[in-house]
Scaffold this active site. Sequence first.
Site, mmCIF file in Angstrom:
data_model
loop_
_atom_site.group_PDB
_atom_site.id
_atom_site.type_symbol
_atom_site.label_atom_id
_atom_site.label_comp_id
_atom_site.label_asym_id
_atom_site.label_seq_id
_atom_site.Cartn_x
_atom_site.Cartn_y
_atom_site.Cartn_z
ATOM 1 N N ASP A 179 61.223 -30.392 23.782
ATOM 2 C CA ASP A 179 61.786 -29.143 23.291
ATOM 3 C C ASP A 179 61.335 -28.020 24.219
ATOM 4 O O ASP A 179 60.141 -27.847 24.437
ATOM 5 C CB ASP A 179 61.273 -28.909 21.856
ATOM 6 C CG ASP A 179 61.997 -27.757 21.179
ATOM 7 O OD1 ASP A 179 63.226 -27.660 21.347
ATOM 8 O OD2 ASP A 179 61.329 -26.959 20.502
ATOM 9 N N GLU A 263 67.576 -30.709 24.985
ATOM 10 C CA GLU A 263 68.764 -30.013 24.525
ATOM 11 C C GLU A 263 69.539 -29.529 25.744
ATOM 12 O O GLU A 263 68.944 -28.988 26.672
ATOM 13 C CB GLU A 263 68.334 -28.799 23.709
ATOM 14 C CG GLU A 263 68.716 -28.887 22.266
ATOM 15 C CD GLU A 263 68.126 -27.734 21.486
ATOM 16 O OE1 GLU A 263 68.825 -27.216 20.631
ATOM 17 O OE2 GLU A 263 66.964 -27.374 21.735
ATOM 18 N N ASP A 345 57.916 -27.215 16.439
ATOM 19 C CA ASP A 345 58.371 -27.660 17.754
ATOM 20 C C ASP A 345 58.274 -29.170 17.933
ATOM 21 O O ASP A 345 59.129 -29.788 18.551
ATOM 22 C CB ASP A 345 57.555 -26.961 18.850
ATOM 23 C CG ASP A 345 57.710 -25.449 18.776
ATOM 24 O OD1 ASP A 345 58.845 -25.001 18.533
ATOM 25 O OD2 ASP A 345 56.710 -24.746 18.940
#
Length: 383
Positions: A179, A263, A345
């Site tokens: 992340d 992502e 997170d």
Amino acid sequence: MGNKAFKFRIYPNKEQSAFLAKCFGCSRFVYNHFLRLTTDAYAQSKKSLRYKEWAKLLVHLKSEFEWLTEVNSQSLQQTLKDLESAFTRFFKKLGGFPNLKKRSHRQSFRVPQHFSIDENGFLKLPKMTPLRMVIHREILGTPKSVTISKTPSGKYYACIVTELDIAHAPLNGNKIGLDLGLKEFAIASNGEKFENPRYFHKSLRRLKIRQRRLSRKHKGSSNRKKSRLSVARIHEKVANQRQDYQHKISLKLTCENQAISVESLNIKGMVKNRKLVKQISDVAWGNFLTMLEYKGDIYGCEICYVDRFFPSSKRCSHCGYIKEDLTLSIREWECPECKKVWDRDINAALNLMFFSESKIPLEEGKFTPEQPVERLGITRSSG
Ligand SMILES: [Zn+2]
């Protein structure tokens, strides 16, 4: 067989600098010319031009602008190939739309063939006298291409790409989710966190003072030139620090894992948020993803992109419960379904990890890392 790059500083004399300036200029001209041509062609007739068409048109361009024939023609073709890869990255959503190259930015051109290094360490390029080069480390493998660049502060470098044979990286089956953030630069699903050093932010005060000084200098004066150099040097230092940090983290992650899920970032869209624009350009995620990808390719680690609309933060990675009311300020939360307590997170990184499940490559990496990963000296953030 794999590729490796070796970067050395070069010291051109006056005459050579003038010729290199010409090479940079021609390369920039060709890049910008075909970038404009391609955008215009697409806007007018929805036709998308590519390398094949560009290479044909380059011949005509050279008869129109004769000065283009003064530089190495293979370097100009290489510029077109670079433009093509910029477009490819854009269409794969890995980068922004190709930008016009500016005179004030880093300048470069590549020589894909017909160069050599003599016994005194001088670099011989087509159409010019040998350049003095400081070879501070051994060049391993067979040289395949060389890129000559000049930084805005006036330093010249030669980056030699070689082909060589090294032992393959072993299969380990490790997978993580990663992340990317602003508070922490990166959080891995195994709990490891990497701090965000915010190099640009740290230099901001100094930069502001120098920029103010620069704005007071008269246009065209030699003091202005000096002042401009000192501003460029700060920018260069920040870029080098950031580059170094990202190289270390990306090397560690790609060496230790065989699949990493991240992502896919709509960086351009995020930068529109004016409050965050400086912070986001300071972390330079796009640059980091590029590093992960090419290093992943070398060390046998697959980079998987997860659609950014997937609710990676709101989903409980244990039971799948979606916590709709999760706001940015909540750093820790308890899942009402399974009662697990999450670090925000790490939960997001775990959710991302599930995407890499089936993506672990079965082939060994092309290289084993040269340097033990533990010795990289990366500062991990506490907590
Ligand atoms: Zn749960």
